[in-house]
Design an enzyme around this catalytic site. Structure first.
Site, PDB file in Angstrom:
ATOM      1  CD  GLU A 376      96.794 120.938   7.667  1.00 50.20           C
ATOM      2  OE1 GLU A 376      96.776 120.522   8.841  1.00 50.20           O
ATOM      3  OE2 GLU A 376      95.785 121.357   7.070  1.00 50.20           O
TER       4      GLU A 376
HETATM    5  C1  LIG Z   1     102.796 113.131  14.092  1.00 52.11           C
HETATM    6  C2  LIG Z   1     101.513 113.243  13.367  1.00 52.11           C
HETATM    7  C3  LIG Z   1     100.601 114.236  13.710  1.00 52.11           C
HETATM    8  C4  LIG Z   1      99.369 114.305  13.053  1.00 52.11           C
HETATM    9  N1  LIG Z   1      98.438 115.235  13.477  1.00 52.11           N
HETATM   10  C5  LIG Z   1      97.158 115.126  13.007  1.00 52.11           C
HETATM   11  C6  LIG Z   1      96.100 115.907  13.588  1.00 52.11           C
HETATM   12  O1  LIG Z   1      96.318 116.720  14.491  1.00 52.11           O
HETATM   13  N2  LIG Z   1      94.849 115.710  13.124  1.00 52.11           N
HETATM   14  C7  LIG Z   1      94.547 114.810  12.141  1.00 52.11           C
HETATM   15  O2  LIG Z   1      93.382 114.676  11.783  1.00 52.11           O
HETATM   16  N3  LIG Z   1      95.531 114.082  11.549  1.00 52.11           N
HETATM   17  C8  LIG Z   1      96.820 114.215  11.960  1.00 52.11           C
HETATM   18  N4  LIG Z   1      97.821 113.445  11.405  1.00 52.11           N
HETATM   19  C9  LIG Z   1      97.484 112.546  10.297  1.00 52.11           C
HETATM   20  C10 LIG Z   1      98.107 112.977   8.977  1.00 52.11           C
HETATM   21  O3  LIG Z   1      97.496 114.142   8.497  1.00 52.11           O
HETATM   22  C11 LIG Z   1      97.977 111.784   8.016  1.00 52.11           C
HETATM   23  O4  LIG Z   1      98.892 110.797   8.477  1.00 52.11           O
HETATM   24  C12 LIG Z   1      98.259 112.148   6.578  1.00 52.11           C
HETATM   25  O5  LIG Z   1      97.269 113.001   6.085  1.00 52.11           O
HETATM   26  C13 LIG Z   1      98.348 110.917   5.662  1.00 52.11           C
HETATM   27  O6  LIG Z   1      97.330 110.011   5.905  1.00 52.11           O
HETATM   28  P1  LIG Z   1      97.693 108.459   6.152  1.00 52.11           P
HETATM   29  O7  LIG Z   1      98.747 108.424   7.192  1.00 52.11           O
HETATM   30  O8  LIG Z   1      96.447 107.696   6.412  1.00 52.11           O
HETATM   31  O9  LIG Z   1      98.342 107.992   4.796  1.00 52.11           O
HETATM   32  P2  LIG Z   1      97.573 107.426   3.503  1.00 52.11           P
HETATM   33  O10 LIG Z   1      96.406 108.284   3.197  1.00 52.11           O
HETATM   34  O11 LIG Z   1      97.327 105.984   3.685  1.00 52.11           O
HETATM   35  O12 LIG Z   1      98.675 107.639   2.382  1.00 52.11           O
HETATM   36  C14 LIG Z   1      99.807 106.773   2.222  1.00 52.11           C
HETATM   37  C15 LIG Z   1     100.635 107.257   1.032  1.00 52.11           C
HETATM   38  O13 LIG Z   1      99.837 107.174  -0.145  1.00 52.11           O
HETATM   39  C16 LIG Z   1      99.798 108.418  -0.809  1.00 52.11           C
HETATM   40  N5  LIG Z   1      98.474 108.600  -1.401  1.00 52.11           N
HETATM   41  C17 LIG Z   1      97.264 108.459  -0.819  1.00 52.11           C
HETATM   42  N6  LIG Z   1      96.288 108.738  -1.699  1.00 52.11           N
HETATM   43  C18 LIG Z   1      96.879 109.068  -2.868  1.00 52.11           C
HETATM   44  C19 LIG Z   1      96.418 109.482  -4.143  1.00 52.11           C
HETATM   45  N7  LIG Z   1      95.127 109.639  -4.410  1.00 52.11           N
HETATM   46  N8  LIG Z   1      97.340 109.748  -5.098  1.00 52.11           N
HETATM   47  C20 LIG Z   1      98.662 109.627  -4.851  1.00 52.11           C
HETATM   48  N9  LIG Z   1      99.152 109.240  -3.667  1.00 52.11           N
HETATM   49  C21 LIG Z   1      98.277 108.966  -2.685  1.00 52.11           C
HETATM   50  C22 LIG Z   1     100.095 109.458   0.262  1.00 52.11           C
HETATM   51  O14 LIG Z   1     100.655 110.643  -0.300  1.00 52.11           O
HETATM   52  C23 LIG Z   1     101.094 108.702   1.131  1.00 52.11           C
HETATM   53  O15 LIG Z   1     102.378 108.830   0.595  1.00 52.11           O
HETATM   54  C24 LIG Z   1      99.080 113.394  12.008  1.00 52.11           C
HETATM   55  C25 LIG Z   1     100.005 112.414  11.649  1.00 52.11           C
HETATM   56  C26 LIG Z   1     101.201 112.321  12.319  1.00 52.11           C
HETATM   57  C27 LIG Z   1     102.144 111.200  11.946  1.00 52.11           C
END
Ligand SMILES: Cc1cc2nc3c(=O)[nH]c(=O)nc-3n(C[C@H](O)[C@H](O)[C@H](O)COP(=O)(O)OP(=O)(O)OC[C@H]3O[C@@H](n4cnc5c(N)ncnc54)[C@H](O)[C@@H]3O)c2cc1C
Length: 526
Positions: A376
Site C-alpha cells: 500500500e
Molecule cells: C504480500 C504482498 C501483498 C501485496 N498486495 C498487493 C495487492 O493486493 N495489489 C497490488 O497492486 N499490489 C500489492 N502488493 C505490491 C506492493 O504494494 C508493492 O510491493 C509495493 O508498493 C512496492 O513496490 P515494489 O515491490 O515494486 O518496490 P519498488 O517500487 O521497486 O521499490 C523498492 C524500494 O525503493 C523505494 N523507492 C521506490 N521509489 C522511490 C522513490 N521515488 N524515492 C525513494 N524511494 C523509492 C521503495 O520505498 C522501496 O524501498 C503486495 C506486495 C506484497 C509483498
C-alpha cells in the site's frame, strides 16, 4: 495456501471463518446502505478492523480487499455496475481485489503495461500480468471482483494515462446469476515471509472482459478515493498485530518466573519472581502500551476526520477535515506499522527464547506485521508523500491547520501543556528549516522525509496522549468508576512524555543533517 492448476486452496477452517464473518454482516459494515451496506462511520469500523487484525492479519485481508474495492466502485462506477456488484460484495458472497502492481511497476505505477481495448459493446478487453495480488484467487467466495489499472490505446504516458476497470472472475448475467469464466487466471502464488494464509497471486489477464470505472485516464484519481481508507486500514493492521503482541507478552510476563525483584523477593514461596518485577520487562511492556494506545487514539482521530469529510453538511468543516486526512494518513500508515514491528519484536523479546519458537505465536506476529511497512505504498513513499506533497506542495498550509488544532486544544493548566507546546514549536521550526534547505538542495526532501515523519508522529502522539490524560483526570474527578484504568492512562501518558517523546530530538537532528555524506560516496564505495 496452496496452488494447483490455477486454483488456490485456503487453509483448513478459513471457509467456515469467512462464512461466519459474512453471515454476521461484517463485510458491509461501512458500505452504502442503498446497495445493502450498513453505512457505519469509519470511527466504528476502525475499532472493528483492529480486532480482526489482532485475531489474524492474513484472514482479514480477504474481506477487507472486498470492502476497499466496494468503496471505489461506490464512489466512481456507473449505477448499473453498482447495482450489479455492490450488494453481493457487501454481503460477502463475492470478494474483491486491487490489481495495481506489475513485475516492472510497483511504486511507479505510471509505467504499467496492462492494456485495455474497447470491445465496442460497453466493455473492454484487458490484457497484462499483475503480480502480488492479495486474494487474486481463493476458494472462499463464488466470485472475485478485480479492480484493475490498465492503459487505453491512446492514453497519455505516465500516471495521467491510467484507467480503472472492474474485471469479474465469472461474468455476471443480466439476471444477476453467474455466467462463464472470464479469460483470466492465477498463474502462481508467492512463497512469503509471513501472512502465509493470504494468497498473494500472479494474475494473468488475457483479453478479459472489463468495465470502465469512472472516467478514462482518471483511474489513479478513482483509486485515491479509497487510498486514504486503505492506508488508514494498513496502519491499523500494524496496531492490531502490536496489540496482540502486547497482550501475549503481558500474560507471559505475569506467569513466567525468572530472577528476583531488585527490591527483594516478591513471591517468597516460589523459586523466583514473575518477569513483571524487572525494570527492563516493564520498559518493553510500557513502550508497547504507550505506542498502542497512542496509535489507537491517533488513528481514530483520523477516522473521525474521514467521516467528517464524507458526511458533514458544512463545506468549511469538510474542507478542513479533508486537509487533515491528507496530511495525517501517511503518518498513520507508516508510523503505526513501524511501531507495530517495534512492538511485535518487543513482545517477542519478553518471551526470551520462547519468542523465537513457533508454538508461542510471537514469531508469527513479527513475520506477519512486516508486510504492513511495505505494501500500500512503502513507508518511505508515505514519508515522501508527507513532506514532499502534503507539506511542501501545500506551502505548509495543511501543517498549520493541524498545529492550529493542537495548540487550540491545550490549556495552560494541562499537565503536559509546556512539553507539548514546546514540541509543536520545534516541529514547526524543523519543517521551516527543511523547506528552506530544500530550496538549495533537491535531494533534501527524499533524504530527510523518513526521519521527519517520525519526528512528526512523536509530536502527534504527544498530542493524543495529552488529550487522553486530560480526559482521564476529568473523569477521575467526576467518579471513581474505572479508577485503575483511568490512572493507568495518566501514568502511561507521563511515561510517553518522559521516555518516548525525547525520540523526537534524534529524528529531528537526523532529518536536518543534510545530504553531503549521502551523496558523496560513489556506487563502488558503498
Ligand atoms: C504480500 C504482498 C501483498 C501485496 N498486495 C498487493 C495487492 O493486493 N495489489 C497490488 O497492486 N499490489 C500489492 N502488493 C505490491 C506492493 O504494494 C508493492 O510491493 C509495493 O508498493 C512496492 O513496490 P515494489 O515491490 O515494486 O518496490 P519498488 O517500487 O521497486 O521499490 C523498492 C524500494 O525503493 C523505494 N523507492 C521506490 N521509489 C522511490 C522513490 N521515488 N524515492 C525513494 N524511494 C523509492 C521503495 O520505498 C522501496 O524501498 C503486495 C506486495 C506484497 C509483498
Amino acid at each position: 495456501c496452496s496452488w494447483s492448476d490455477g486454483q488456490v486452496t485456503t487453509p483448513e477452517g478459513y471457509k467456515d471463518a469467512y462464512q461466519l464473518f459474512a453471515e454476521g454482516g461484517w463485510s458491509g459494515l461501512g458500505g452504502n446502505p442503498v446497495y445493502g451496506g450498513m453505512g457505519m462511520p469509519k470511527v466504528l469500523a476502525a475499532q472493528f478492523d483492529e480486532m480482526v487484525c489482532s485475531a489474524s492479519l492474513a484472514f482479514t485481508l480477504y474481506p477487507s480487499l472486498g470492502a476497499g474495492a466496494s468503496l471505489a466502485i461506490d464512489a466512481h462506477a456507473s449505477d448499473e455496475l453498482k447495482e450489479a456488484y455492490l450488494p453481493q460484495m457487501y454481503s460477502g458472497e463475492w470478494a474483491g481485489t486491487m490489481c495495481l502492481t506489475e513485475p516492472h511497476a510497483g511504486t511507479d505505477l505510471g509505467i504499467i503495461r496492462t492494456k485495455a481495448e474497447d470491445n465496442g459493446d460497453g466493455s473492454h478487453a484487458i490484457t497484462g500480468t499483475k503480480i502480488f495480488i492479495t486474494g487474486g484467487e481463493h476458494d472462499l467466495t463464488d466470485n472475485i471482483i478485480h479492480l484493475v489499472l490498465a492503459k487505453l490505446p491512446d492514453a497519455p504516458a505516465g500516471p495521467k494515462g491510467i484507467s480503472l476497470f472492474l474485471v469479474p472472475k465469472f461474468l455476471v448475467n443480466e439476471d444477476g446469476s453467474l455466467g462463464e469464466s472470464n479469460t483470466l487466471a492465477c498463474g502462481s502464488i508467492e512463497h512469503k515471509m509471513g501472512i502465509n494464509a493470504s494468497a498473494t497471486c500472479v494474475m494473468n489477464f488475457d483479453g478479459a472482459k472489463g468495465y470502465l470505472v469512472g472516467e478514462p485516464n482518471k483511474g489513479l484519481n478513482a483509486m485515491f478515493t479509497m487510498m486514504n481508507y486503505e492506508r488508514l486500514f494498513v496502519g491499523i493492521q500494524g496496531l492490531g498485530s502490536s496489540e496482540m503482541s502486547y497482550q501475549n507478552a503481558l500474560e507471559y510476563a505475569q506467569d513466567r518466573i525468572q530472577g528476583r525483584s531488585a527490591n527483594g523477593a516478591v513471591q517468597k514461596d516460589k523459586a523466583a519472581d514473575p518477569l513483571m518485577v524487572h525494570g527492563d520487562i516493564r520498559r518493553m511492556l510500557l513502550n508497547m502500551k504507550a505506542l498502542n494506545e497512542g496509535g489507537r487514539a491517533f488513528s481514530t482521530y483520523v477516522a473521525k476526520q474521514l467521516d467528517i469529510a464524507k458526511f458533514s453538511q458544512d463545506e468549511h468543516e469538510k474542507e478542513k477535515a479533508s486537509a487533515l486526512v491528507a496530511l495525517l494518513t501517511p503518518v498513520v500508515k507508516a508510523f503505526l506499522t513501524d511501531a507495530g514491528l517495534e512492538s511485535c519484536i518487543a513482545g517477542q523479546q519478553v518471551f526470551g527464547g520462547h519468542g523465537f519458537i513457533r508454538e508461542w505465536g510471537q514469531e508469527q506476529l513479527v513475520r506477519d506485521v512486516r508486510i504492513t511497512q511495505i505494501y500500500e505504498g512503502t513507508n518511505g513513499i508515505q514519508a515522501l508523500d508527507l513532506l514532499g506533497r502534503k507539506i511542501a506542495l501545500s506551502g505548509g498550509a495543511y501543517l498549520e491547520t493541524f498545529l492550529g488544532e493542537v495548540r487550540s486544544s491545550v490549556n495552560s493548566e494541562d499537565e503536559f501543556a509546556e512539553e507539548l507546546l514546546t514540541a509543536v514549536d520545534k516541529l514547526e521550526e524543523l519543517t521551516r528549516q527543511l523547506l528552506a534547505q530544500s530550496q538549495n538542495d533537491p535531494n533534501v526532501i527524499n533524504s530527510a522525509c523518513v526521519d521527519y515523519l517520525n519526528a512528526f508522529a512523536y509530536v502527534a502522539y504527544g498530542w493524543v496522549w495529552s488529550l487522553m490524560s486530560k480526559t482521564a483526570s476529568k473523569k477521575l474527578a467526576e467518579s471513581s468508576e474505572d479508577q485503575p484504568w483511568l490512572e493507568a492512562k495518566q501514568i502511561t501518558a507521563r511515561y510517553y512524555f518522559k521516555r518516548i517523546l525525547p525520540r523526537f530530538e534524534s529524528s529531528a537532528a537526523a532529518a536536518l543533517s543534510g545530504t553531503d555524506e549521502l551523496f558523496t560516496l560513489s556506487p563502488d564505495q558503498f
